[in-house]
Design an enzyme around this catalytic site. Structure first.
Site, short mmCIF file in Angstrom:
data_model
loop_
_atom_site.label_atom_id
_atom_site.label_comp_id
_atom_site.label_asym_id
_atom_site.label_seq_id
_atom_site.Cartn_x
_atom_site.Cartn_y
_atom_site.Cartn_z
N SER A 144 66.76 26.96 62.57
CA SER A 144 68.01 26.52 63.18
C SER A 144 69.06 27.62 63.17
O SER A 144 68.88 28.66 63.79
CB SER A 144 68.51 25.25 62.49
OG SER A 144 69.57 24.67 63.19
N ASP A 287 73.66 26.17 68.97
CA ASP A 287 73.15 27.00 67.88
C ASP A 287 71.79 27.57 68.30
O ASP A 287 71.28 27.25 69.38
CB ASP A 287 73.11 26.22 66.56
CG ASP A 287 72.00 25.21 66.48
OD1 ASP A 287 71.47 24.80 67.53
OD2 ASP A 287 71.65 24.79 65.35
N ASP A 289 68.59 27.17 67.83
CA ASP A 289 67.47 26.34 68.29
C ASP A 289 67.94 25.18 69.16
O ASP A 289 67.17 24.30 69.51
CB ASP A 289 66.61 25.85 67.13
CG ASP A 289 67.31 24.80 66.26
OD1 ASP A 289 68.55 24.84 66.18
OD2 ASP A 289 66.62 23.97 65.65
#
Length: 534
Positions: A144, A287, A289
């Site tokens: 992430s 962000d 991902d």
């Protein structure tokens, strides 16, 4: 001096690590570094396994990926799901593609029917694919918005929902019993076509409620969301999108930001500069991902980013305004604002408060005779189409936020106008978080123990009571106030770092200007108080 147990563990690791670079890497490690790498394995946290890319059981590496996948396969077989379909995806971080292919190969060798997504993809596309195809499980290789030195392994089970206890512990127990990494069978897997990805973008585009376009400024923060967001926005009818060119192409080093999280100071400076320069109506930051979405809007005093709570209020109100409230559930977490509960009550819908994380939010309607229509957490995570994606999804959230801007413009109104309306209806709510770093997790635990033994009777001058959320989670909730002002503070230790976090919410009634001034003052006093608690 390295301990004999660690020296043995290192030698055994090197004897079975399929990555030839591991030997050289471990040879350069200090004794302290080796003790850290072999002290314990990675464990499943809020969103799967995450850790630094490095050799050893306490890092993300090929051996850990192979043994973890073998363990997931055994847990599925133990539940009579052997041979079922599974979906595997990966993002654009360092080694993600390698780990994704290795994951698919282990599942295939274990007899599962594997769909290997053919390119680096947003995490919500994998959650969608699992749910859309009825797969028994899915894995996404991602960390992430962690630093570029990290990677991770996120697991979904049936319904495209993140795993929860006891499944995570079952997998960890299976990892402990797994064969050596070089003994785990692998079968080559051909990547799938792009049909699932097209289905995902079409579904995300379909969350629109209005027609017409808006001028949008967008950054994918060097992640995988750029092309997917552009395609989805175009399908939704948004054809006036301007991107931050220096941050558009995936780059696992995230060169233009010190930390690839839209919430971090300075991370969205280039986005807001672009938005002001092109006269945008909304700014969107994903962000890396693309499961999180931060929204910026123009105000009379310039551009500003909304908090995750503010976006949560706006999207929750927008969704509830056009659905049947009698059958609707909305959800937020214990550390998020309470305004969504008030919004839901006004519409006659149900609100559910869950523990932190989308693995709990996704299950908010379990056991209810109503259906989840929206969930959010204060850390810019929004689930606007739970029927399709039971996880946070930055791309569909971006579509709906842009749609809201169009709907408001048609009424001659703006996002700040709607925030004012919500404050008039439900009271002025302000939220913030205070981080208190300590020397160790033990020090954080000691402070929590002292707070449990002797909780404060007053905070910021207001009498408060305390609710202990153990054993569900290690958190204390302080609440109190008077007829005009209410305060709420949630204290909990970090699950990954030596720090305590305090989540503050202040609600003030009355005219907006004085209520906001009073809320800001009380919030500042609470923040000061939290820094000295315990």
């Amino acid at each position: 001096m390295i301990s004999p147990a660690t020296r043995t563990a290192v030698q055994e690791w090197l004897a079975h690590d399929p990555d030839p670079q591991s030997a050289a890497e471990l040879a350069d490690c200090s004794d302290d570094d080796l003790e850290d790498r072999f002290a314990r394995p990675l464990t499943f946290g809020t969103a799967g396994l995450r850790g630094p890319l490095r050799a050893g059981p306490n890092g993300m590496n090929l051996a850990v990926v192979l043994r973890t996948t073998w363990a997931v396969a055994q847990v599925l077989k133990d539940r009579s799901l052997g041979g079922s379909p599974v979906v595997v995806g990966y993002d654009a971080r360092h080694r993600s593609a390698e780990f994704g292919h290795a994951t698919a190969e282990v599942f295939a060798a274990q007899g599962f029917s594997v769909t290997l997504i053919p390119t680096a993809v947003p995490t919500p596309a994998v959650a969608f694919a699992v749910r859309h195809t009825g797969a028994a499980a899915g894995v996404q290789i991602t960390a992430s918005h962690n630093p570029p030195s990290d990677n991770g392994y996120k697991v979904y089970f049936t319904g495209g929902m993140q795993i929860v206890p006891p499944t995570d512990r079952d997998i960890e127990n299976a990892i402990a019993a797994a064969p050596h990494a070089d003994e785990i069978a692998r079968t080559p897997v051909a990547a799938s076509g792009t049909e699932l990805l097209r289905a995902y973008t079409e579904r995300a585009a379909a969350v629109r409620r209005t027609a017409g376009t808006a001028r949008i400024a967008l950054t994918p923060m060097h992640g995988v969301g750029g092309e997917f967001a552009l395609d989805t926005l175009a399908l939704a009818g948004f054809d006036d999108v301007h991107v931050v060119g220096s941050q558009f192409a995936p780059d696992p080093d995230f060169p233009t930001v010190s930390f690839p999280n839209p919430e971090e100071p300075g991370a969205v400076d280039a986005l807001l500069e672009l938005a002001a320069g092109v006269g945008a109506e909304i700014a969107v930051a994903l962000d890396p991902d693309a499961d999180r979405c931060a929204v910026g809007v123009p105000t009379p005093s310039g551009w500003r980013m909304l908090t995750g709570d503010e976006t949560g209020w706006l999207l929750g109100d927008y969704i509830l305004s056009s659905c049947d409230p009698a059958t609707a559930v909305v959800a937020s977490t214990v550390v998020s604002s309470r305004m969504l509960a008030s919004i839901a009550a006004r519409y006659g819908a149900r609100h559910v408060e869950t523990l932190t994380g989308f693995k709990w939010l996704a299950r908010a309607d379990e056991g209810l005779d109503a259906t989840l229509v929206y969930a959010y957490e204060e850390a810019i995570g929004h689930c606007v189409d739970p029927a399709a994606v039971r996880d946070k999804d930055g791309i569909s959230a971006a579509v709906l936020a842009c749609d809201l801007v169009v709907a408001l413009r048609r009424q001659g109104r703006t996002v700040p106008d709607l925030l004012d309306d919500l404050a008039r209806r439900h009271g002025v709510h302000t939220t913030t978080a205070v981080t208190r770093r300590v020397d160790s997790p033990d020090a954080a635990a000691a402070i929590m123990a002292r707070l449990r033994a002797a909780p404060p009777a007053r905070l910021a001058g207001y009498p408060v009571s305390v609710e202990d959320l153990q054993p569900r989670t290690d958190a204390l909730v302080f609440g109190g106030g008077d007829e005009d002002t209410s305060i709420r503070v949630v204290m909990r230790p970090s699950g990954t770092e030596p720090k305590l976090k305090g989540y503050i919410e202040v609600r003030c009634a009355g005219e907006l200007a004085p209520a906001r001034a009073r809320a800001a003052t009380v919030q500042a006093e609470l923040a000061d108080a939290l820094r000295g608690l315990g």
